[in-house]
Design a protein around this motif. Structure first.
Motif, mmCIF file in Angstrom:
data_model
loop_
_atom_site.group_PDB
_atom_site.id
_atom_site.type_symbol
_atom_site.label_atom_id
_atom_site.label_comp_id
_atom_site.label_asym_id
_atom_site.label_seq_id
_atom_site.Cartn_x
_atom_site.Cartn_y
_atom_site.Cartn_z
ATOM 1 N N ALA A 1 0.844 -1.187 0.000
ATOM 2 C CA ALA A 1 0.000 0.000 0.000
ATOM 3 C C ALA A 1 0.884 1.242 0.000
ATOM 4 N N SER A 2 0.393 2.321 -0.606
ATOM 5 C CA SER A 2 1.185 3.545 -0.691
ATOM 6 C C SER A 2 1.068 4.409 0.562
ATOM 7 N N GLY A 3 0.078 4.155 1.390
ATOM 8 C CA GLY A 3 -0.131 4.918 2.607
ATOM 9 C C GLY A 3 -1.248 4.281 3.401
ATOM 10 N N PRO B 1 -5.960 6.958 21.229
ATOM 11 C CA PRO B 1 -4.767 6.099 21.324
ATOM 12 C C PRO B 1 -4.552 5.221 20.093
ATOM 13 N N LYS B 2 -5.610 4.668 19.517
ATOM 14 C CA LYS B 2 -5.434 3.811 18.344
ATOM 15 C C LYS B 2 -4.945 4.616 17.145
ATOM 16 N N ALA B 3 -5.469 5.819 16.969
ATOM 17 C CA ALA B 3 -4.996 6.675 15.877
ATOM 18 C C ALA B 3 -3.521 7.028 16.077
ATOM 19 N N ALA B 4 -3.137 7.301 17.321
ATOM 20 C CA ALA B 4 -1.740 7.635 17.611
ATOM 21 C C ALA B 4 -0.821 6.452 17.323
ATOM 22 N N LEU B 5 -1.262 5.247 17.672
ATOM 23 C CA LEU B 5 -0.466 4.051 17.381
ATOM 24 C C LEU B 5 -0.282 3.866 15.879
ATOM 25 N N MET B 6 -1.356 4.125 15.124
ATOM 26 C CA MET B 6 -1.266 3.962 13.672
ATOM 27 C C MET B 6 -0.302 4.982 13.070
ATOM 28 N N ARG B 7 -0.342 6.205 13.551
ATOM 29 C CA ARG B 7 0.589 7.219 13.051
ATOM 30 C C ARG B 7 2.032 6.836 13.379
ATOM 31 N N SER C 1 8.034 5.178 7.363
ATOM 32 C CA SER C 1 8.041 6.329 6.439
ATOM 33 C C SER C 1 6.875 6.267 5.456
ATOM 34 N N LEU C 2 5.713 5.864 5.971
ATOM 35 C CA LEU C 2 4.503 5.784 5.149
ATOM 36 C C LEU C 2 3.619 7.005 5.403
ATOM 37 N N PRO C 3 3.033 7.590 4.363
ATOM 38 C CA PRO C 3 2.031 8.631 4.587
ATOM 39 C C PRO C 3 0.867 8.056 5.395
ATOM 40 N N CYS C 4 0.331 8.853 6.298
ATOM 41 C CA CYS C 4 -0.763 8.381 7.147
ATOM 42 C C CYS C 4 -1.743 9.525 7.391
ATOM 43 N N ALA C 5 -3.022 9.234 7.235
ATOM 44 C CA ALA C 5 -4.068 10.218 7.519
ATOM 45 C C ALA C 5 -4.993 9.644 8.578
ATOM 46 N N THR C 6 -5.256 10.438 9.618
ATOM 47 C CA THR C 6 -6.167 10.018 10.691
ATOM 48 C C THR C 6 -7.167 11.153 10.927
ATOM 49 N N ALA D 1 0.726 -7.311 11.848
ATOM 50 C CA ALA D 1 -0.209 -8.051 10.990
ATOM 51 C C ALA D 1 -1.029 -7.100 10.126
ATOM 52 N N ILE D 2 -1.448 -5.983 10.713
ATOM 53 C CA ILE D 2 -2.237 -5.006 9.956
ATOM 54 C C ILE D 2 -1.424 -4.460 8.793
ATOM 55 N N LEU D 3 -0.192 -4.044 9.064
ATOM 56 C CA LEU D 3 0.624 -3.459 8.005
ATOM 57 C C LEU D 3 1.092 -4.508 7.007
ATOM 58 N N ALA D 4 1.247 -5.753 7.450
ATOM 59 C CA ALA D 4 1.573 -6.834 6.514
ATOM 60 C C ALA D 4 0.447 -7.025 5.513
#
Length: 208
Positions: A11-13, A27-33, A40-45, A190-193
């Motif tokens: 995935a590109s981001g 907290p979950k959004a912070a963990l994802m960021r 070094s992946l773009p991330c939007a929350t 696992a999520i990012l995999a």
């Protein structure tokens, strides 16, 4: 328990969509960021509006900043929205205790007033919320897109509903996991995999 996962193209981001009355500072959004920053992946929350049609529009507007093929991650009501985004835009998605029939869920909340602890917004649930959710609900989904993370002790949603609706999707059952899915940090690899990225186990948890 983990079912077999496909090997997706990277995935590109990442687009993370929070749950009902939650926020981009959760907290979950912070963990994802933090996980995306490690790779070094773009991330939007984004902070999503409480009205579902408006929330979906905000989510879709974030896709342009995430490259040509981002993955979507959503929790609870955000899992419902992530499903809509994934189906509309042919994207991989990871869903954490997703709401399968949110229109039924909010029926008991009609007339109730909520205050968002992250944005301070005060709002009232109306019949229009239920109608919008009912209109948006997909009749079916393509299971190959999804990774499900389900807590077996979810006190808000019945994990069996998601298990049935997304039948055939790659799935992780977290024993005694609650609706908040407090063990999320352990499952970020696992999520990012699922999006085609390798995150070392414990990489984000150690930073908290």
């Amino acid at each position: 328990m983990l079912s077999a996962m496909r090997s997706p193209m990277p995935a590109s981001g990442v687009l993370y969509l929070h749950g009902f009355n939650s926020g981009s500072a959760s907290p979950k959004a912070a963990l994802m960021r933090a996980a995306c920053e490690r790779l070094s992946l773009p991330c939007a929350t984004p902070q999503l509006p409480h009205r579902p049609d408006q929330a979906l529009a905000v989510a879709e507007a974030c896709l342009e900043e995430l490259g040509t093929a981002p993955m979507v991650v959503g929790s609870s009501m955000g899992g419902f929205l992530a499903t809509l985004v994934a189906e509309r835009h042919d994207l991989p998605a990871a869903l954490i205790n997703p709401a399968v029939t949110p229109a039924r869920l909010v029926t008991s909340w009609i007339g109730e007033t909520f205050v968002n602890p992250y944005s301070g917004e005060r709002f009232r649930i109306e019949e229009s919320h239920r109608r919008a959710l009912e209109a948006l609900a997909p009749e079916r989904v393509e299971p190959r897109r999804y990774l499900l993370l389900l807590g077996t002790a979810d006190e808000t949603l019945d994990a069996r509903d998601a298990w049935a609706f997304y039948r055939g999707a790659a799935s992780i059952l977290h024993p005694r996991g609650d609706h908040g899915f407090a063990a999320l940090a352990d499952y970020l690899p696992a999520i990012l995999a699922h999006g085609g990225h390798a995150l070392p186990v414990g990489a984000v948890a150690m930073q908290r």
